[in-house]
Design a protein around this motif. Sequence first.
Motif, PDB file in Angstrom:
ATOM      1  N   GLY A  34       0.779  -1.226   0.000  1.00  0.00           N
ATOM      2  CA  GLY A  34       0.000   0.000   0.000  1.00  0.00           C
ATOM      3  C   GLY A  34       0.812   1.277   0.000  1.00  0.00           C
ATOM      4  N   LYS A  35       2.125   1.175  -0.143  1.00  0.00           N
ATOM      5  CA  LYS A  35       2.967   2.380  -0.050  1.00  0.00           C
ATOM      6  C   LYS A  35       2.686   3.372  -1.173  1.00  0.00           C
ATOM      7  CE  LYS A  35       6.872   0.132  -2.371  1.00  0.00           C
ATOM      8  NZ  LYS A  35       6.098  -1.092  -2.676  1.00  0.00           N
ATOM      9  N   SER A  36       2.377   2.881  -2.380  1.00  0.00           N
ATOM     10  CA  SER A  36       2.176   3.776  -3.521  1.00  0.00           C
ATOM     11  C   SER A  36       1.025   4.737  -3.292  1.00  0.00           C
ATOM     12  CB  SER A  36       1.903   2.960  -4.789  1.00  0.00           C
ATOM     13  OG  SER A  36       2.899   1.982  -4.987  1.00  0.00           O
ATOM     14  N   THR A  37      -0.052   4.250  -2.701  1.00  0.00           N
ATOM     15  CA  THR A  37      -1.250   5.058  -2.538  1.00  0.00           C
ATOM     16  C   THR A  37      -1.389   5.669  -1.154  1.00  0.00           C
ATOM     17  OG1 THR A  37      -2.511   3.070  -1.942  1.00  0.00           O
ATOM     18  CG2 THR A  37      -2.507   3.725  -4.266  1.00  0.00           C
ATOM     19  N   GLN A  38      -0.863   5.003  -0.129  1.00  0.00           N
ATOM     20  CA  GLN A  38      -1.141   5.444   1.237  1.00  0.00           C
ATOM     21  C   GLN A  38      -0.110   6.409   1.808  1.00  0.00           C
ATOM     22  OE1 GLN A  38      -4.074   4.755   2.421  1.00  0.00           O
ATOM     23  NE2 GLN A  38      -4.464   3.466   0.624  1.00  0.00           N
ATOM     24  N   VAL A  39       1.168   6.268   1.454  1.00  0.00           N
ATOM     25  CA  VAL A  39       2.191   7.146   2.030  1.00  0.00           C
ATOM     26  C   VAL A  39       1.927   8.619   1.702  1.00  0.00           C
ATOM     27  CG1 VAL A  39       4.638   7.782   1.927  1.00  0.00           C
ATOM     28  CG2 VAL A  39       3.978   5.385   2.248  1.00  0.00           C
ATOM     29  N   PRO A  40       1.603   8.985   0.446  1.00  0.00           N
ATOM     30  CA  PRO A  40       1.277  10.400   0.196  1.00  0.00           C
ATOM     31  C   PRO A  40       0.078  10.879   1.015  1.00  0.00           C
ATOM     32  CG  PRO A  40       1.685   9.243  -1.869  1.00  0.00           C
ATOM     33  CD  PRO A  40       1.620   8.196  -0.805  1.00  0.00           C
ATOM     34  N   GLN A  41      -0.907  10.015   1.204  1.00  0.00           N
ATOM     35  CA  GLN A  41      -2.072  10.404   2.004  1.00  0.00           C
ATOM     36  C   GLN A  41      -1.690  10.567   3.481  1.00  0.00           C
ATOM     37  OE1 GLN A  41      -6.043   8.663   0.863  1.00  0.00           O
ATOM     38  NE2 GLN A  41      -4.738   7.136  -0.125  1.00  0.00           N
ATOM     39  N   MET A  42      -0.767   9.732   3.958  1.00  0.00           N
ATOM     40  CA  MET A  42      -0.298   9.878   5.340  1.00  0.00           C
ATOM     41  C   MET A  42       0.342  11.248   5.556  1.00  0.00           C
ATOM     42  SD  MET A  42       1.487   6.182   6.045  1.00  0.00           S
ATOM     43  CE  MET A  42       0.594   4.638   5.913  1.00  0.00           C
ATOM     44  N   LEU A  43       1.139  11.678   4.583  1.00  0.00           N
ATOM     45  CA  LEU A  43       1.798  12.981   4.702  1.00  0.00           C
ATOM     46  C   LEU A  43       0.776  14.104   4.729  1.00  0.00           C
ATOM     47  CD1 LEU A  43       4.803  12.535   2.226  1.00  0.00           C
ATOM     48  CD2 LEU A  43       4.747  12.116   4.682  1.00  0.00           C
ATOM     49  N   LEU A  44      -0.254  13.988   3.889  1.00  0.00           N
ATOM     50  CA  LEU A  44      -1.287  15.024   3.837  1.00  0.00           C
ATOM     51  C   LEU A  44      -2.145  15.013   5.097  1.00  0.00           C
ATOM     52  CD1 LEU A  44      -2.951  17.199   2.431  1.00  0.00           C
ATOM     53  CD2 LEU A  44      -4.172  15.387   1.198  1.00  0.00           C
ATOM     54  N   ASP A  45      -2.676  13.846   5.439  1.00  0.00           N
ATOM     55  CA  ASP A  45      -3.588  13.761   6.585  1.00  0.00           C
ATOM     56  C   ASP A  45      -2.859  13.936   7.909  1.00  0.00           C
ATOM     57  OD1 ASP A  45      -5.621  13.283   4.779  1.00  0.00           O
ATOM     58  OD2 ASP A  45      -5.452  11.101   4.919  1.00  0.00           O
ATOM     59  N   GLY A  46      -1.558  13.657   7.937  1.00  0.00           N
ATOM     60  CA  GLY A  46      -0.786  13.816   9.154  1.00  0.00           C
ATOM     61  C   GLY A  46      -0.315  15.238   9.398  1.00  0.00           C
ATOM     62  N   GLY A  47      -0.616  16.146   8.473  1.00  0.00           N
ATOM     63  CA  GLY A  47      -0.275  17.548   8.655  1.00  0.00           C
ATOM     64  C   GLY A  47       1.147  17.915   8.293  1.00  0.00           C
ATOM     65  N   LEU A  48       1.894  17.006   7.686  1.00  0.00           N
ATOM     66  CA  LEU A  48       3.293  17.303   7.377  1.00  0.00           C
ATOM     67  C   LEU A  48       3.464  18.222   6.165  1.00  0.00           C
ATOM     68  CD1 LEU A  48       3.699  14.945   9.398  1.00  0.00           C
ATOM     69  CD2 LEU A  48       5.657  14.240   8.004  1.00  0.00           C
ATOM     70  N   LEU A  49       2.428  18.365   5.347  1.00  0.00           N
ATOM     71  CA  LEU A  49       2.565  19.188   4.144  1.00  0.00           C
ATOM     72  C   LEU A  49       2.400  20.674   4.418  1.00  0.00           C
ATOM     73  CD1 LEU A  49       0.726  17.022   1.463  1.00  0.00           C
ATOM     74  CD2 LEU A  49       3.133  16.989   2.157  1.00  0.00           C
ATOM     75  N   ARG A  50       1.790  21.020   5.543  1.00  0.00           N
ATOM     76  CA  ARG A  50       1.662  22.418   5.963  1.00  0.00           C
ATOM     77  C   ARG A  50       1.125  23.314   4.847  1.00  0.00           C
ATOM     78  NH1 ARG A  50       6.613  20.784   6.783  1.00  0.00           N
ATOM     79  NH2 ARG A  50       7.464  22.360   5.346  1.00  0.00           N
ATOM     80  N   GLY A  51       0.089  22.861   4.182  1.00  0.00           N
ATOM     81  CA  GLY A  51      -0.506  23.663   3.112  1.00  0.00           C
ATOM     82  C   GLY A  51       0.158  23.493   1.767  1.00  0.00           C
ATOM     83  N   GLY A  52       1.260  22.743   1.702  1.00  0.00           N
ATOM     84  CA  GLY A  52       1.958  22.533   0.436  1.00  0.00           C
ATOM     85  C   GLY A  52       1.518  21.259  -0.258  1.00  0.00           C
ATOM     86  N   GLN A  53       2.336  20.824  -1.198  1.00  0.00           N
ATOM     87  CA  GLN A  53       2.013  19.673  -2.043  1.00  0.00           C
ATOM     88  C   GLN A  53       3.060  18.583  -1.879  1.00  0.00           C
ATOM     89  OE1 GLN A  53       2.785  19.224  -6.574  1.00  0.00           O
ATOM     90  NE2 GLN A  53       0.739  20.151  -6.458  1.00  0.00           N
ATOM     91  N   VAL A  54       2.633  17.318  -1.987  1.00  0.00           N
ATOM     92  CA  VAL A  54       3.562  16.202  -2.091  1.00  0.00           C
ATOM     93  C   VAL A  54       3.552  15.728  -3.543  1.00  0.00           C
ATOM     94  CG1 VAL A  54       1.757  14.582  -1.314  1.00  0.00           C
ATOM     95  CG2 VAL A  54       4.155  13.859  -1.354  1.00  0.00           C
ATOM     96  N   THR A  55       4.728  15.630  -4.117  1.00  0.00           N
ATOM     97  CA  THR A  55       4.883  15.137  -5.481  1.00  0.00           C
ATOM     98  C   THR A  55       5.467  13.732  -5.435  1.00  0.00           C
ATOM     99  OG1 THR A  55       5.151  17.318  -6.489  1.00  0.00           O
ATOM    100  CG2 THR A  55       6.120  15.467  -7.653  1.00  0.00           C
ATOM    101  N   VAL A  56       4.815  12.808  -6.117  1.00  0.00           N
ATOM    102  CA  VAL A  56       5.239  11.408  -6.139  1.00  0.00           C
ATOM    103  C   VAL A  56       5.790  11.091  -7.517  1.00  0.00           C
ATOM    104  CG1 VAL A  56       4.576   9.024  -5.672  1.00  0.00           C
ATOM    105  CG2 VAL A  56       3.381  10.900  -4.508  1.00  0.00           C
ATOM    106  N   LEU A  57       7.078  10.767  -7.598  1.00  0.00           N
ATOM    107  CA  LEU A  57       7.707  10.459  -8.875  1.00  0.00           C
ATOM    108  C   LEU A  57       7.504   8.998  -9.231  1.00  0.00           C
ATOM    109  CD1 LEU A  57       9.176  13.173  -8.179  1.00  0.00           C
ATOM    110  CD2 LEU A  57      11.091  12.294  -9.511  1.00  0.00           C
TER     111      LEU A  57
END
Length: 304
Positions: A34-57
């Motif tokens: 589940g790393k492909s789909t869940q890790v970016p969501q963890m960063l967003l829902d966990g508040g680590l993005l601070r209003g920014g974006q996560v880019t997944v290559l």
Amino acid sequence: MRKPDLPIFEIEQPLLETLTTQKRLVLTAPTGSGKSTQVPQMLLDGGLLRGGQVTVLQPRRLPTRMLAAWVAQARDVRLGGEVGYQMRLDNVTSPATRICYVTEGVLLRRMLADPDLTGLTAIVFHEFHERHLYGDITLARALQIQESTRPDLIILVMSATLDVATVQKYLHPCAVLSSQGRTYPVAIEYLSKPAGNTPVWELAVKELQRLVREHPQGDALIFMPGAYEITRTVQAARDTLGQQFVVFPLHGELPPVDQDAAVARYDRLKIVVATNVAETSLTIDGVRLVIDSGLARILRHDPY
């Protein structure tokens, strides 16, 4: 939103705690965790993005689009809104996009146009074991940006089969996390004699006929090296197996609607004939039988 039952959630809290203080992380997790789909969501829902974006290559175009579509559907949002994707000649994003799946060249061009990566909080290098030139250059440039103007930039390198020691040494100092995943019993069989001059698609369909008689439950996945072999295999399977099966090709040259059809669920047994994109980049639910031709097209440089 209810979380799916995936092994990657076992390390969700350590991942968030680590990235709070350490901005470089190497993550290894098996295919299907589940790393492909869940890790970016963890960063967003966990508040680590601070209003920014996560880019997944992503190294390949096909999973770039399909993973973004899956995450958008799981979050019940419109593709191109909170979740989007971008590749050459295809940009499905908006100013509201927080999770963005991109092919490697897209981010490199963004680095050239905006060296400070304005609005970008985290970069996830997915399937990094494939080691493409664009991916290596982008990682090197991301480290330069982090060490100079963007010390807050999160860099996360993850893969199912990664040489952790080498990457850890290059990223030093960095943290390392591992998800063990789940194992299931697998029976491996080989052809009893060499294939000779028999076309590979005929061999695959012959073995498929035998296997579906012995194991009537679950869908089947057949690996072929390219679009031509996939087309011949699909046609042979449809001619041989009859109406109780649905057979689909899956490769990067197909239109999106045909790619989506290959990973959808059906009342009848499904057979997917794919390139090696389905080995690590995508997980197809319901598959119980796998036939591997043992062939793949690999780019090589010939100096002569």
